[in-house]
Design a protein around this motif. Structure first.
Motif: not given
Length: 576
Positions: A87-101
């Motif tokens: 869960v922690a790893a998935t949330a951290r990896e998803a951080w990179g999608l925020v600026p792209r969005s």
């Protein structure tokens, strides 16, 4: 040796404490990562609907993780630790999608971003499913009673699925109070929303099987709620068969066949579910194979009427649609005596009608069954009851029809049935007499001349049901309101004394029947002969006690009686 053992125990305790602290740290890290990602995602401008769905999954994970405690079972902690890491790893990896969005740069274009968001959503779905599995295994327990709130009207199937799965998880591993709350919530949502029935049947692993197992739960509250939930599924044409495949019929029959100490409400619910499962003779053989015929007849014999008897009769009518089962009911199970007894002695009309209709279904096309019904002596009794019901329905409203009935000697026939000793016929005759009293003054005079008033007093003393006593008392009051009848009633020995005796203080508050009796005494006290009869009765003390209890009608009668003699009897306890 003892010192070595103590060292090992201390080392194990320290390791357990270290593991627990590690789990708490990882849990805090996962919750923090989820919260941060939810906050950051609010600034995303591209694909807002996909981000909304992602936030819903994140919030579900956060709610599930924030409301748990971890048991000390070491063999269960590995799956939980692995889930926290992922869960922690998935949330951290998803951080990179925020600026792209946020439209600053696409990093591969919108198609690539859409694909990455779909992958993230799928990964979060997998984490939610793993959390459910770990929780269902017993490794996790709720820290508080608060759970996922029930979705509102028009909620998506995903929201309903998550809510229903959470309820099933609490049913499987929760404590006693948690299971009761979950069972009540589940039965309520199934009753109110057809979509949840589909979710239980298709989206919850062995959802129907869990409910079937709860049908025999030793906790009566959980059992009754499970019966309600199963009833909701049985009402769905698309998923009714899932209950049969899941083995629901056998436990339903066992609930119905439980001893006298079993809750009547549970038996009624079980009978209603069997009604739905056996419509048009469906699943009749399955019910019969599990001893359903005997259990249903036992319910008819022991209930004395009511909803349980009605539901049991409806199920038996469906079973009687199969020739072999109908023959078994008559020849081996002893259905005819039970049904004849129910048709004649049930306390309510609905049960008697159901028993009559079932007798007709059992006897149709079967000479042996018809002969059995005749030998039980039911035909004459049933025919007279049906005749009385028909007369009541067709002839007692139009005055012309009533005149014809009186000319044909109908009053004497009704009076003979009141004296017959047959409880069912007496009840029907009492209903007819009650109706006749409301037709006209002339009819009431004719009833008084025919001798109805003493029979109504006798019926008042013998009637078992409050309804019958109230009808008899109201009819008597109506007849005594006519001067000629009142004079006759007073002159006949024992009538006034019996009415006073029936005022005996069985209840703290006067029943409807007693209120009509007091109205009758009010009419009787209008004449001097009536007042003398009341005062000379040995049961006048019953009237005194009601007046002492401040019953208004009783005090008014006492005031109407008046006189110094009465005041000496009642010791001057009232200020008249």
């Amino acid at each position: 040796m003892e010192e070595a053992g103590e060292d090992e125990a201390a080392s194990a305790a320290a390791g357990s404490q270290e593991a627990e602290l590690g789990e708490k740290g990882m849990l805090a890290e996962a919750l923090d990562a989820i919260s941060s990602l939810v906050s950051a995602s609010l600034s995303a401008t591209l694909f807002p609907l996909k981000w909304q769905r992602i936030r819903e999954r994140l919030n579900r994970l956060h709610a599930g993780l924030a409301d748990i405690t971890v048991t000390a079972a070491e063999d269960r902690c590995d799956a939980f630790l692995s889930l926290l890491r992922d869960v922690a790893a998935t949330a951290r990896e998803a951080w990179g999608l925020v600026p792209r969005s946020q439209g600053r740069h696409y990093g591969g274009g919108k198609l690539r971003l859409r694909s990455d968001l779909d992958v993230l959503a799928a990964g979060l779905d997998a984490c939610v499913a793993r959390l459910d599995e770990v929780y269902a295994s017993g490794a996790l327990t709720r820290a508080r009673a608060l759970v996922v709130p029930r979705p509102g009207a028009g909620a998506s199937r995903d929201d309903l699925r998550f809510y229903v799965r959470d309820l099933f998880a609490r049913l499987c591993v929760g404590g006693a109070e948690m299971r009761r709350d979950a069972a009540a919530a589940l039965s309520a949502v199934l009753r109110d929303d057809d979509k949840c029935v589909r979710v239980v049947a298709t989206d919850v692993a062995d959802g129907v099987g869990v409910l079937v197992a709860l049908l025999e739960c030793p906790d009566p509250r959980v059992q009754e709620e499970a019966l309600e939930a199963v009833s909701a599924i049985a009402g769905s044409d698309a998923h009714r068969g899932d209950l049969v495949v899941g083995g629901a019929i056998a436990p339903l029959v066992r609930v119905l066949d439980a001893g006298a100490g079993s809750a009547a409400a549970a038996k009624e619910r079980a009978a209603r579910v069997l009604c739905k499962l056996t419509e048009n003779s469906d699943n009749a053989w399955a019910v019969a194979a599990h001893g359903g015929v005997a259990a249903l007849l036992s319910a008819c014999a022991g209930s004395g009427g009511g909803e349980l008897a009605c539901a049991a009769c409806r199920v038996l009518r469906s079973l009687a649609g199969v020739d072999e089962i109908r023959k078994h009911m008559v020849a081996d199970a002893g259905a005819v005596p039970v049904l004849v007894s129910l048709s004649q002695g049930a306390a309510d009309d609905a049960a008697r009608i159901q028993a009559m209709e079932l007798l007709a279904a059992v006897a149709s096309g079967d000479g042996a069954a018809r002969e059995a019904v005749i030998q039980e002596g039911a035909v004459e009794s049933l025919a007279r009851e049906v005749a009385l019901r028909t007369v009541d329905a067709l002839c007692l409203s139009p005055p012309a029809s009533t005149d014809r009935l009186l000319a044909a000697g109908f009053l004497h026939r009704v009076l003979s049935l009141l004296r017959s000793g047959d409880g069912t016929l007496q009840h029907c005759a009492l209903k007819v007499a009650h109706r006749l009293c409301g037709v006209s003054e002339d009819v009431k005079k004719a009833m008084g001349d025919a001798g109805f008033m003493p029979e109504l007093v006798t019926a008042l003393g013998a009637a078992k049901s409050p309804e019958a006593r109230e009808m008899a008392a109201e009819a008597l009051c109506a007849l005594v309101s006519v001067h000629r009848n009142r004079k006759r009633f007073i002159q006949e020995d024992g009538n006034v004394a019996q009415v006073l005796q029936l005022l005996g203080p069985d209840e703290e508050k006067p029943t409807p029947a007693k209120r009509f009796l007091l109205s009758t005494l009010m009419h009787l006290a209008d004449s001097s002969s009536g007042r003398r009869k009341i005062l000379s009765s040995e049961h006048v003390r019953n009237l005194e006690k009601l007046a002492e209890s401040n019953v208004p009608d009783a005090k008014r009668i006492v005031k109407k009686l008046g006189g110094s003699k009465l005041r000496s009897i009642f010791h001057g306890i009232w200020s008249l």
